[in-house]
Motif scaffolding. Structure first.
Motif, mmCIF file in Angstrom:
data_model
loop_
_atom_site.group_PDB
_atom_site.id
_atom_site.type_symbol
_atom_site.label_atom_id
_atom_site.label_comp_id
_atom_site.label_asym_id
_atom_site.label_seq_id
_atom_site.Cartn_x
_atom_site.Cartn_y
_atom_site.Cartn_z
ATOM 1 N N MET A 1 23.983 -24.448 103.214
ATOM 2 C CA MET A 1 22.966 -25.439 103.563
ATOM 3 C C MET A 1 21.563 -24.850 103.474
ATOM 4 S SD MET A 1 24.074 -28.537 104.297
ATOM 5 C CE MET A 1 22.975 -29.286 105.497
ATOM 6 N N VAL A 2 21.375 -23.676 104.045
ATOM 7 C CA VAL A 2 20.043 -23.054 104.025
ATOM 8 C C VAL A 2 19.659 -22.673 102.597
ATOM 9 C CG1 VAL A 2 18.660 -21.093 104.820
ATOM 10 C CG2 VAL A 2 20.202 -22.254 106.411
ATOM 11 N N ALA A 3 20.603 -22.106 101.851
ATOM 12 C CA ALA A 3 20.323 -21.684 100.466
ATOM 13 C C ALA A 3 19.879 -22.866 99.615
ATOM 14 C CB ALA A 3 21.563 -21.028 99.858
ATOM 15 N N THR A 4 20.592 -23.967 99.712
ATOM 16 C CA THR A 4 20.248 -25.143 98.903
ATOM 17 C C THR A 4 19.005 -25.843 99.446
ATOM 18 O OG1 THR A 4 21.936 -26.361 100.162
ATOM 19 C CG2 THR A 4 22.567 -25.547 97.990
ATOM 20 N N GLY A 5 18.795 -25.761 100.759
ATOM 21 C CA GLY A 5 17.582 -26.327 101.343
ATOM 22 C C GLY A 5 16.334 -25.611 100.860
ATOM 23 N N LEU A 6 16.425 -24.322 100.681
ATOM 24 C CA LEU A 6 15.282 -23.531 100.208
ATOM 25 C C LEU A 6 14.838 -23.924 98.807
ATOM 26 C CD1 LEU A 6 16.361 -19.999 101.493
ATOM 27 C CD2 LEU A 6 14.277 -21.206 102.182
ATOM 28 N N ASN A 7 15.758 -24.456 98.026
ATOM 29 C CA ASN A 7 15.428 -24.847 96.646
ATOM 30 C C ASN A 7 15.299 -26.353 96.466
ATOM 31 O OD1 ASN A 7 15.102 -22.351 95.474
ATOM 32 N ND2 ASN A 7 17.233 -22.169 94.813
ATOM 33 N N ASN A 8 15.146 -27.055 97.560
ATOM 34 C CA ASN A 8 14.985 -28.510 97.510
ATOM 35 C C ASN A 8 13.508 -28.859 97.266
ATOM 36 O OD1 ASN A 8 15.765 -31.300 97.887
ATOM 37 N ND2 ASN A 8 14.829 -31.186 99.899
ATOM 38 N N TYR A 9 13.050 -28.539 96.079
ATOM 39 C CA TYR A 9 11.655 -28.851 95.714
ATOM 40 C C TYR A 9 11.569 -28.956 94.193
ATOM 41 C CZ TYR A 9 10.934 -24.023 94.115
ATOM 42 O OH TYR A 9 11.013 -22.835 93.421
ATOM 43 N N ALA B 1 12.111 -19.291 89.389
ATOM 44 C CA ALA B 1 11.745 -19.146 90.803
ATOM 45 C C ALA B 1 12.921 -19.485 91.701
ATOM 46 C CB ALA B 1 10.549 -20.035 91.130
ATOM 47 N N LYS B 2 13.673 -20.516 91.342
ATOM 48 C CA LYS B 2 14.789 -20.944 92.182
ATOM 49 C C LYS B 2 15.937 -19.930 92.150
ATOM 50 C CE LYS B 2 13.665 -25.845 92.138
ATOM 51 N NZ LYS B 2 14.056 -27.220 91.811
ATOM 52 N N LEU B 3 16.183 -19.350 90.997
ATOM 53 C CA LEU B 3 17.214 -18.314 90.923
ATOM 54 C C LEU B 3 16.813 -17.087 91.738
ATOM 55 C CD1 LEU B 3 18.135 -18.601 87.138
ATOM 56 C CD2 LEU B 3 19.664 -19.077 89.078
ATOM 57 N N LYS B 4 15.554 -16.762 91.702
ATOM 58 C CA LYS B 4 15.046 -15.630 92.484
ATOM 59 C C LYS B 4 15.173 -15.909 93.974
ATOM 60 C CE LYS B 4 10.939 -12.704 92.985
ATOM 61 N NZ LYS B 4 9.522 -12.489 92.529
ATOM 62 N N PHE C 1 17.697 -14.907 99.271
ATOM 63 C CA PHE C 1 18.290 -15.334 100.545
ATOM 64 C C PHE C 1 19.745 -14.906 100.667
ATOM 65 C CE2 PHE C 1 20.881 -18.521 102.822
ATOM 66 C CZ PHE C 1 20.469 -18.190 104.101
ATOM 67 N N LEU C 2 20.570 -15.203 99.658
ATOM 68 C CA LEU C 2 22.000 -14.928 99.776
ATOM 69 C C LEU C 2 22.304 -13.440 99.887
ATOM 70 C CD1 LEU C 2 23.666 -17.544 97.392
ATOM 71 C CD2 LEU C 2 23.565 -17.554 99.888
ATOM 72 N N HIS C 3 21.443 -12.599 99.362
ATOM 73 C CA HIS C 3 21.662 -11.154 99.444
ATOM 74 C C HIS C 3 20.968 -10.534 100.646
ATOM 75 C CE1 HIS C 3 22.814 -10.806 94.896
ATOM 76 N NE2 HIS C 3 23.637 -11.552 95.600
ATOM 77 N N SER C 4 20.492 -11.369 101.558
ATOM 78 C CA SER C 4 19.829 -10.861 102.760
ATOM 79 C C SER C 4 20.829 -10.703 103.903
ATOM 80 C CB SER C 4 18.710 -11.811 103.194
ATOM 81 O OG SER C 4 19.256 -13.022 103.714
ATOM 82 N N LYS D 1 11.700 -17.442 111.960
ATOM 83 C CA LYS D 1 10.731 -16.391 111.636
ATOM 84 C C LYS D 1 11.330 -15.398 110.637
ATOM 85 C CE LYS D 1 8.690 -16.793 116.253
ATOM 86 N NZ LYS D 1 7.482 -17.514 115.840
ATOM 87 N N LYS D 2 12.604 -15.056 110.831
ATOM 88 C CA LYS D 2 13.271 -14.119 109.916
ATOM 89 C C LYS D 2 13.408 -14.711 108.516
ATOM 90 C CE LYS D 2 15.912 -11.583 113.406
ATOM 91 N NZ LYS D 2 17.266 -11.303 113.961
ATOM 92 N N LEU D 3 13.704 -15.999 108.449
ATOM 93 C CA LEU D 3 13.840 -16.652 107.149
ATOM 94 C C LEU D 3 12.515 -16.611 106.389
ATOM 95 C CD1 LEU D 3 15.571 -18.289 105.165
ATOM 96 C CD2 LEU D 3 14.805 -20.362 106.350
ATOM 97 N N ALA D 4 11.425 -16.896 107.080
ATOM 98 C CA ALA D 4 10.107 -16.819 106.450
ATOM 99 C C ALA D 4 9.832 -15.410 105.953
ATOM 100 C CB ALA D 4 9.032 -17.260 107.442
ATOM 101 N N GLY D 5 10.232 -14.413 106.743
ATOM 102 C CA GLY D 5 10.035 -13.018 106.331
ATOM 103 C C GLY D 5 10.861 -12.665 105.109
#
Length: 273
Positions: free
Chosen positions: A53-61, A107-110, A115-118, A142-146
């Motif tokens: 959910m978070v991974a796909t949410g990050l690329n929802n743009y 950009a989306k692949l990056k 994220f997934l490798h964090s 906060k960690k996600l933003a970092g």
């Protein structure tokens, strides 16, 4: 519009939102494409599904079309077999073809890889219980933003946190601190806010609305407001003769037609109450 008129409109908006019953807010959430998506994948458990959910949410743009038509319904076609054992690498490799065909694909692949490798994805979310995640929700923000190298109020960061919030609700985890998390500002939120008040301080405006709303409705969050705005914003862009019909039909379907009428009146320009 004068300051007095703006304040009056703001008061009317808060009253309208406060009159929406809990069951209608729940139905609004169930209409969201990300809610429909979590219902498809949740069988793999909270940890893995929250990571997706978070991974796909990050690329929802920057999508090719409306998210509810061209993005969320397509993602399951790229996921690995959810009836087998999956891991971070399987998810990453399966989603690569999805983003290779998207706009801003590099950009989306990056972002997907970052994220997934964090540790946040592979450890904090993947291995935690819903209660553990809810107890440190704002720390995760906060960690996600970092991890992503972005500011905390950036739309994709906040929206990814909304996706995590949806994952927690699906896990029947409802009580956690969202205070200070802003509305995810996309074109729908900005256009709707300007249509309503002419205000371009989108984050401050909706934070003020929420603060006053929560004096009587503590269970309503900024993400509830975002869902409602996101769903009704396209309805006010229809041709004039269709606009009112579709707008009111939305609220009729929620079984709150009176709220629809009041909301419609509030949206009319130069309306004197």
């Amino acid at each position: 519009m004068s300051e007095n008129e703006n304040n009056l409109k703001k008061e009317r908006l808060i009253k309208i939102l406060s009159d929406i019953p809990d069951e209608a807010w729940e139905e609004i959430l169930r209409k969201e494409p990300e809610w429909k998506f979590i219902e498809q994948i949740y069988k793999i458990g909270f940890g893995p599904s929250s990571v997706i959910m978070v991974a796909t949410g990050l690329n929802n743009y920057g999508l090719k079309g409306r998210a509810e038509e061209f993005y969320w319904p397509e993602i399951p076609n790229y996921l690995p077999d959810l009836n087998t054992t999956i891991n971070i690498d399987k998810i990453y490799n399966s989603l690569i073809p999805l983003y290779e065909n998207e706009r801003f694909h590099k950009a989306k692949l990056k972002r997907l890889k970052k994220f997934l490798h964090s540790d946040l994805a592979s450890n904090t979310l993947w291995k935690s219980t819903p209660n553990e995640v809810s107890s440190k929700f704002k720390d995760i923000w906060k960690k996600l933003a970092g991890v992503m190298g972005q500011k905390e109020d950036k739309k994709t960061i906040v929206f990814a946190m909304k996706c995590l919030w949806v994952s927690l609700l699906k896990a029947d985890e409802y009580v956690f601190d969202l205070k200070g998390i802003p509305i995810p500002v996309d074109s729908r939120v900005s256009e709707f806010t300007e249509k309503l008040t002419g205000n371009k301080n989108y984050i401050d405006f909706w934070s003020d609305i929420l603060n006053e709303l929560q004096e009587t409705r503590k269970n309503i969050t900024i993400f509830h407001l975002d869902s409602l705005i996101w769903q009704i914003s396209p309805l006010i862009k229809e041709k004039q003769e269709e606009k009112r019909i579709k707008f009111l039909k939305y609220f009729e379907d929620l079984k709150i037609p009176d709220i629809g009428e009041k909301f419609w009146t509030l949206l009319q320009p130069n309306k004197i109450f």
